[in-house]
Write an enzyme that holds these catalytic residues in place. Structure first.
Site, PDB file in Angstrom:
ATOM      1  N   HIS A  19       0.344  -1.291   0.167  1.00  0.00           N
ATOM      2  CA  HIS A  19       0.419   0.017   0.345  1.00  0.00           C
ATOM      3  C   HIS A  19       0.892   1.381   0.196  1.00  0.00           C
ATOM      4  O   HIS A  19       0.453   2.205  -0.781  1.00  0.00           O
ATOM      5  CB  HIS A  19      -1.024  -0.070   1.013  1.00  0.00           C
ATOM      6  CG  HIS A  19      -2.136  -0.794   0.727  1.00  0.00           C
ATOM      7  ND1 HIS A  19      -2.385  -1.233   2.202  1.00  0.00           N
ATOM      8  CD2 HIS A  19      -2.734  -1.879   0.284  1.00  0.00           C
ATOM      9  CE1 HIS A  19      -3.488  -2.708   2.156  1.00  0.00           C
ATOM     10  NE2 HIS A  19      -3.080  -2.823   1.047  1.00  0.00           N
ATOM     11  N   ASP A 116      -5.637   5.869   0.327  1.00  0.00           N
ATOM     12  CA  ASP A 116      -5.821   5.055  -0.220  1.00  0.00           C
ATOM     13  C   ASP A 116      -7.375   4.206   0.092  1.00  0.00           C
ATOM     14  O   ASP A 116      -7.870   4.403   1.274  1.00  0.00           O
ATOM     15  CB  ASP A 116      -4.543   3.978   0.058  1.00  0.00           C
ATOM     16  CG  ASP A 116      -4.116   3.098   1.082  1.00  0.00           C
ATOM     17  OD1 ASP A 116      -5.600   3.342   2.208  1.00  0.00           O
ATOM     18  OD2 ASP A 116      -3.514   2.304   1.551  1.00  0.00           O
ATOM     19  N   ASN A 372       1.151  -3.525  -8.411  1.00  0.00           N
ATOM     20  CA  ASN A 372       2.467  -3.081  -8.288  1.00  0.00           C
ATOM     21  C   ASN A 372       3.758  -4.018  -9.411  1.00  0.00           C
ATOM     22  O   ASN A 372       4.187  -3.807 -10.108  1.00  0.00           O
ATOM     23  CB  ASN A 372       3.178  -3.004  -7.349  1.00  0.00           C
ATOM     24  CG  ASN A 372       2.670  -2.296  -6.244  1.00  0.00           C
ATOM     25  OD1 ASN A 372       1.602  -1.725  -6.953  1.00  0.00           O
ATOM     26  ND2 ASN A 372       2.654  -2.251  -4.728  1.00  0.00           N
ATOM     27  N   SER A 373       3.944  -5.395  -8.888  1.00  0.00           N
ATOM     28  CA  SER A 373       4.912  -6.106  -9.566  1.00  0.00           C
ATOM     29  C   SER A 373       4.329  -6.652 -11.758  1.00  0.00           C
ATOM     30  O   SER A 373       5.330  -6.703 -11.956  1.00  0.00           O
ATOM     31  CB  SER A 373       4.368  -7.835  -8.249  1.00  0.00           C
ATOM     32  OG  SER A 373       5.417  -7.208  -7.761  1.00  0.00           O
ATOM     33  N   GLU A 376       5.204  -3.531 -12.809  1.00  0.00           N
ATOM     34  CA  GLU A 376       6.963  -3.303 -12.930  1.00  0.00           C
ATOM     35  C   GLU A 376       7.129  -4.338 -14.244  1.00  0.00           C
ATOM     36  O   GLU A 376       8.528  -4.229 -14.890  1.00  0.00           O
ATOM     37  CB  GLU A 376       7.544  -3.678 -12.296  1.00  0.00           C
ATOM     38  CG  GLU A 376       7.230  -2.276 -10.443  1.00  0.00           C
ATOM     39  CD  GLU A 376       7.446  -2.283  -9.361  1.00  0.00           C
ATOM     40  OE1 GLU A 376       7.484  -1.992  -8.606  1.00  0.00           O
ATOM     41  OE2 GLU A 376       8.267  -4.065  -8.940  1.00  0.00           O
ATOM     42  N   ALA A 391      -4.959 -11.418  -1.326  1.00  0.00           N
ATOM     43  CA  ALA A 391      -5.807  -9.899  -2.141  1.00  0.00           C
ATOM     44  C   ALA A 391      -6.288 -10.082  -3.380  1.00  0.00           C
ATOM     45  O   ALA A 391      -7.069 -10.967  -3.820  1.00  0.00           O
ATOM     46  CB  ALA A 391      -4.566  -9.152  -1.842  1.00  0.00           C
TER      47      ALA A 391
END
Length: 485
Positions: A19, A116, A372-373, A376, A391
């Site tokens: 987060h 968030d 996120n990964s 990326e 999640a």
């Protein structure tokens, strides 16, 4: 607004690397590309070494101000069986009085507050101080739509979501397979389900806008549904803004070419598979053993960021990420390190993922599919083996494999059943050696181009962010007018 007319935005983050990272990335992006002054407020968990290091380096960067909100003791409110999302919601809720006083102290400089996903209970604080306020959802539009619609599913569906025979229909979007639902929906009788509904329900009806870390080309269908579908619009009262994909940049300066990068320097282009389950993911010992043998059988070069197994849940290290030991991990199969020493590197610590993924030698990523990964990986041209753990990662894995065509995945869900070594070997070879891997690579290249264009000047996400800033100015103006009347 100050006399210099530069907007000053506050962003509030819930605890956990998954987060805090996207909030810092959003703050840095606003500062760098939109000339916004940013203060990031972080509710800390107090237990993660990596969290501390991340905040330290964010402070050093001078792009944004970070204010740490010390961890509140919630040990009397939870027990050993309390699920991660419940812990998160309780931690944020108990921190609200401190959050309020911290924001109050900065009120004179703030023009707006972005919170968030798990900090929506702070929205009334922003309202009380007359600040325009927005939610930032650091993942995709499909997840957002299915989360919004969960309010309706909750009333319509009897029994557990996971026991449904048919996929869950989300208006205007791809249906969600019952086993792909986000963690809190796996067990409706658990407290984390009611927390989830409540926290997100507040956000979708209170906020002035919803920012998402996605972009038009990646999810045209889900974005259209959030904007135009009457059922969804009745729940989401505010405008949706796709502003991504935003991801961490390589920070220069701390590069002493560590041993991982030195090792990668010696390999041929696109020959190495990077294996990592993110800042919070853990495997069972049986699965860890199968993965080790699968990598060994594939004979494919690899860098594996490994951490001790856990039998109690895939998100076990969410709040405690940090450096682990540097001795030989006793949980790996006997002799594994010796047998793979010529083609594999096993690392027991926190690694600089962006740097590894951007290295020319890396040609594949076995990933837990945290958003996120995933971003990326895409922005570094690296196809994936999707290995979702917790999640919203199962939904992400489905987007990556079925919608975007940049990943392959095991036949069974890794959280349901152990993925056997033979299948792991085949997945690794598919991405790294077979012609299907070439197709994935082509798809990633195309997607990378659109992912770079969107947040750049004139791109769809850049324009979307400009709209957010215009909206803030319009709301400040209206509020000042009201005060003067």
């Amino acid at each position: 607004m100050g006399s210099s007319e530069q907007l000053h935005v506050g962003i509030l983050s819930s605890p956990g690397l998954g987060h805090i990272i996207p909030v810092i990335v959003l703050g840095s992006h606003l500062a760098t590309h939109h000339n916004v002054s940013v203060t990031v407020f972080v509710i800390t968990s107090g237990s993660s070494l990596a969290e501390k290091e991340l905040l330290k380096s964010a402070n050093k960067s001078k792009l944004i101000d970070t204010v740490e909100i010390p961890a509140v003791d919630i040990s009397n409110l939870i027990d050993a069986n309390t699920k991660m999302v419940t812990q998160l919601c309780v931690l944020v809720r108990e921190s609200l009085p401190v959050v309020k006083s911290v924001i109050f102290a900065k009120k004179h400089i703030l023009d707006a507050l972005i919170v968030d996903l798990f900090c929506t209970e702070a929205l009334p604080i922003a309202k009380e101080f007359g600040l325009p306020n927005y939610i930032y959802i650091p993942t995709n539009a499909w997840f957002t739509a299915s989360t919004v619609y969960c309010q309706v599913l909750d009333k319509e569906i009897e029994g557990q979501y996971v026991d449904q025979d048919e996929p869950l229909k989300i208006p205007g979007c791809k249906p969600v397979r019952p086993e792909d639902v986000v963690d809190p929906m796996l067990e409706r009788n658990d407290q984390q389900y009611s927390e989830y509904l409540r926290v997100l329900g507040i956000g979708f009806c209170l906020s002035d806008g919803i920012l998402m870390n996605t972009w038009e080309d990646a999810e045209p269908g889900s974005l259209k549904a959030l904007r135009e579908n009457e059922t969804l619009k009745a729940i989401v009262k505010s405008t949706v803004y796709p502003i991504g994909p935003l991801s961490r940049q390589i920070i220069d300066g701390n590069d002493d070419r560590n041993f991982i990068l030195k090792w990668l320097d010696e390999q041929t282009p696109e020959s190495v598979l990077y294996v990592s389950f993110g800042s919070g993911g853990t495997l069972s010992s049986k699965q860890l053993t199968e993965l080790a043998f699968g990598l060994e059988l594939s004979q494919q070069k690899f860098v594996w960021i490994v951490r001790p197994p856990s039998e109690v849940g895939a998100d076990k290290s969410f709040f405690t990420t940090g450096k682990e030991g540097d001795d030989t991990p006793e949980y790996l199969p006997e002799g594994f390190l010796t047998r793979t020493q010529d083609f594999g590197l096993v690392v027991q610590m926190w690694a600089d993922q962006v740097r590894i993924l951007s290295h020319p030698s890396v040609g594949g990523f076995l990933s837990h599919c945290g958003w996120n990964s995933s971003i990326e990986s895409i922005t570094n041209n690296v196809p994936m083996i999707a290995w979702p753990l917790y999640a919203e990662q199962r939904q992400n894995a489905t987007i990556l494999t079925e919608e975007l065509g940049v990943a392959v995945r095991p036949k069974v869900l890794p959280t349901k059943k152990v993925v056997e070594r033979e299948e792991i070997e085949k997945l690794v070879r598919t991405v790294m050696q077979y012609k299907e891997g070439k197709e994935l690579r082509e798809n990633v290249k195309k997607l990378k181009m659109s992912a770079e264009k969107a947040p750049s000047v004139g791109g769809s996400s850049y324009n979307s962010m400009c709209e957010v800033l215009k909206d803030i100015e319009k709301r400040i103006h209206a509020w000042l007018q009201e005060k003067h009347v």
